[in-house]
Design an enzyme around this catalytic site. Sequence first.
Site, PDB file in Angstrom:
ATOM      1  N   TYR A  46      -7.556  -5.173   9.912  1.00 34.60           N
ATOM      2  CA  TYR A  46      -7.319  -5.708   8.564  1.00 34.60           C
ATOM      3  C   TYR A  46      -7.638  -7.203   8.511  1.00 34.60           C
ATOM      4  CZ  TYR A  46      -5.246  -6.008   3.902  1.00 34.60           C
ATOM      5  OH  TYR A  46      -5.060  -6.185   2.552  1.00 34.60           O
ATOM      6  N   TYR A  57       0.880  -1.173   0.000  1.00 30.91           N
ATOM      7  CA  TYR A  57       0.000   0.000   0.000  1.00 30.91           C
ATOM      8  C   TYR A  57       0.919   1.225   0.000  1.00 30.91           C
ATOM      9  CZ  TYR A  57      -4.056  -2.909   1.271  1.00 30.91           C
ATOM     10  OH  TYR A  57      -5.069  -3.836   1.275  1.00 30.91           O
TER      11      TYR A  57
HETATM   12  C1  PHB Z   1      -7.358  -6.539  -4.698  1.00 31.79           C
HETATM   13  O1  PHB Z   1      -8.201  -6.331  -5.597  1.00 31.79           O
HETATM   14  O2  PHB Z   1      -6.493  -7.420  -4.799  1.00 31.79           O
HETATM   15  C2  PHB Z   1      -7.373  -5.694  -3.485  1.00 31.79           C
HETATM   16  C3  PHB Z   1      -8.184  -4.578  -3.440  1.00 31.79           C
HETATM   17  C4  PHB Z   1      -8.193  -3.784  -2.311  1.00 31.79           C
HETATM   18  C5  PHB Z   1      -7.383  -4.107  -1.238  1.00 31.79           C
HETATM   19  C6  PHB Z   1      -6.578  -5.224  -1.278  1.00 31.79           C
HETATM   20  C7  PHB Z   1      -6.579  -6.027  -2.405  1.00 31.79           C
HETATM   21  O3  PHB Z   1      -7.352  -3.308  -0.128  1.00 31.79           O
END
Ligand code: PHB
Length: 391
Positions: A384, A201
């Site tokens: 999370y 991120y």
């Molecule tokens: C994903 O589409 O892989 C995805 C999207 C949002 C997130 C994590 C993964 O926060």
Amino acid sequence: MRTQVAIIGAGPSGLILGQLLHKAGIDAIILEAQTPDYVLGRIRAGVLEQVAVDLLDEAGVGARMHAEGLPHDGIELLIGGKRHRIDFPSLTGGKQVMVYGQTELTKDLMEARAAAGLQTVYEARDVSVHDFDSDHPRVRYVKDGASHEIECDFIAGCDGFHGVCRASVPQNAISNFERVYGFGWLGLLSDTPPVSEELIYAKHERGFALCSMRSHTRSRYYLQCELSEKVEDWSDERFWEELRRRLDPQAVEALVTGPSIEKSIAPLRSFVAEPMRFGRMFLAGDAAHIVPPTGAKGLNLAASDVRYLSRAFIDYYGGGSAGIDHYSARCLRRVWKAERFSWWMTNLLHTFPDTNAFDQKALEAELDYVVHSVAGRTTLAENYVGLPFDD
Ligand code: PHB
Ligand code: RFL
């Protein structure tokens, strides 16, 4: 036609609910406006909480997920060019998440439903819900030009944000809470190995970026973008170039680029409708609430709603009414915590055009606190991986 539960929508909420009810010996029919291929073509979520994994096991559809999904022990935050790892097991008493695409999950659920001979009406047109404030709710739809009516005990509104169920509730019976963010995520899917073993991120002055994946050979990347952007204006080359600008040298070096398989823009929005029950109609998943994808909570909330809803129906057919009576309040407690977390992660990691100098400094201090304090990292990790259920 008669059934016990008429489920509107064959997205994750409707399909998981259908499977859980089947396991419990409760009859259900699913009505879906689109074709199976259309539903499978929507590239959406990728991260499952442990409780969602457990629920899919309970529904009997977890085998391929365990074989092909990728258990993850952490994520990386890239802030000011520096990486900070959030280690889930050490911060949450051993919890992990599972990276497994919504498309694959949907496919598993569709196959399990077909194998059990359960009824799904695809391309159901003009679906309408009636008399859900009475003991005899009904659902009408048109299929191949012919009109049909289903009598049922309950209607499950699993028909997403633009569905018909929430829209059929009288305005004075529902409260909507909403926040729009004024920007979106441009997503790209490619058959290239992921840039890193874990999700990254990235907070960057040019905008947020996320490096995610579907497997060891398929990657999913996102870039924060203006809502006015058009997918057609984003060639693959332009996307990869912009992504490189928002990553650190280590990631830039490791990044393998290739042709996109899919590219789309999704606006970011927070939305909650209250309550989630209207007589004998219950809303679940995106029909009742939307989160910005930053916290990876959308699909997980859909799963937790239908977990509560399946238990409520099982309770009802066993002679109790506590489950259906408490459904809305139970869901909303968990929903609002996920809404708060998704809003917080979004505010922390994205670039907002109207942030003043003070707010900017306070935000930087908050990020510094989150990554450098065990309490800060624990808050992020605990949310999370998914908060526990009430029951
Ligand atoms: C994903 O589409 O892989 C995805 C999207 C949002 C997130 C994590 C993964 O926060
Ligand atoms: P869905 O998946 O929207 O499914 C609802 C189904 O109902 C059908 N439907 C109808 N059927 C009959 N009659 C009608 N009148 C109908 N109206 C609609 C629709 O065709 C559809 O098949 O809702 P559900 O099941 O509640 O599942 C929720 C999840 O899909 C959703 O929360 C997540 O995918 C959200 N989301 C993401 N979540 C994440 O955790 N990570 C992501 O990266 C992520 N990306 C996304 C997303 C949602 C998006 N949407 C909704 C636009 C990206 C996008 C583009």
